[in-house]
Design an enzyme around this catalytic site. Sequence first.
Site, mmCIF file in Angstrom:
data_model
loop_
_atom_site.group_PDB
_atom_site.id
_atom_site.type_symbol
_atom_site.label_atom_id
_atom_site.label_comp_id
_atom_site.label_asym_id
_atom_site.label_seq_id
_atom_site.Cartn_x
_atom_site.Cartn_y
_atom_site.Cartn_z
ATOM 1 N N GLU A 223 48.854 -5.270 53.149
ATOM 2 C CA GLU A 223 48.152 -4.870 51.928
ATOM 3 C C GLU A 223 48.636 -5.642 50.720
ATOM 4 O OE1 GLU A 223 47.190 -2.638 48.260
ATOM 5 O OE2 GLU A 223 49.163 -3.189 49.061
ATOM 6 N N GLU A 224 49.942 -5.876 50.620
ATOM 7 C CA GLU A 224 50.492 -6.516 49.419
ATOM 8 C C GLU A 224 50.056 -7.969 49.272
ATOM 9 O OE1 GLU A 224 51.664 -5.047 47.066
ATOM 10 O OE2 GLU A 224 52.744 -3.255 47.684
ATOM 11 N N HIS A 324 55.557 -1.879 41.127
ATOM 12 C CA HIS A 324 56.019 -3.221 41.502
ATOM 13 C C HIS A 324 57.286 -3.628 40.739
ATOM 14 C CE1 HIS A 324 52.261 -4.965 43.702
ATOM 15 N NE2 HIS A 324 52.540 -3.730 44.060
#
Length: 386
Positions: A223-224, A324
């Site tokens: 996903e990242e 993040h």
Amino acid sequence: MKEIRIDREYILDMLFKLLNIPSPSGYTDQIVHFVGHELERLQVPFELTRIGAMRGTIKGKVHSPDRAVVAHLDTLGAMVRAIKDNTRLGISPIGSWSPRFAEGARVTIFTDTRSYRGTILPLKASGHAYGDEIDTQPVSWENLEIRIDAICDSKQEVCNLGINVGDFVAIDPMPEWSPSGYINSRHLDNKAGVAALLAAIKAIGETGVELPVDCHPLFTIHEEIGYGASSILFKDISSMVVIDNSIIAPGQNSSERGVTIGMKDSVGPFDYHLTRKLIKICKEHDIVHHRDTFKYYRCDAASAVEAGNDIRTALVCFELDASHGYERTHIESIEAVAKLITLYMQSPVGIHRDAQPLGSLEGFPRQVEKPFRKEGNLVQMPEEET
């Protein structure tokens, strides 16, 4: 739908175990094994794609239209891009995150055969050596390097350790639990979401409630870096709820406790009917919730739709400050997400037509329409569920 107690101790235990397993995108085998063994313990059958994305199955009364709930296992990280003459390592990021949050981080470098510890430092790290220059050097990945905790006095000696360009670098999470309920750590995105999904699965299994339709817990691993749920969906899934983080910042409508329902991200709006179904569940079961839109954000829903999947998508968020970066959430928010997911899994199917990928207009839902007049009365069309 039955309200089911969520096991807080289980959430905390799972979360801290997940946080302590390094899993930057591309280096996720270990966490896939961990979650797989936990699904086996919870008696949830699952399958893996070739590269390790996971699809579990919780059987319902009927097979279709199937539902899915997805959380991603991968995190941010870095990769060795250069071995320097000064024995330090140049790095590049894995995923999108600011180098200002990398400065000072303790890390693990994974070689082909073993691992080493180290610290990410700016090129000019000592005020005693560089004076005010430590404050004026630009914040960039090119101005960062890893100091290795191994005896080496030359570039060749670093190479002799087995360190190579392309080695993965995992960032220490540094998790901390506060008696006030706050949890501080890197990588809460999205390991807090994974803990919430596992807690929901555990609660459903222990209660023994029968779901109205098959539900598939999904765990993605990329996903990242933008393509998490692109390869784990199959045509039998008609709707997918993504669990990920919200954003606590000025101009956002999220709060640090409760659940945020994402209405839109950088890719576009989430499904009208599925999103409003989740909001309705929150209202009916007194789950603290907010609606929000995200300008610089994408999730597993984007990769699923961009891969050509014709599915309804929605986003359920645990609250997160400093996403993040060095992140913070609250245990009540993770619990609230888990509670909402258990209720969604139990909720009746509203759009039965979704069982078929193609069909006629019959059974296709309506959104709220522009009011129109009919015989002098104002008429407004009702909403429907999915």
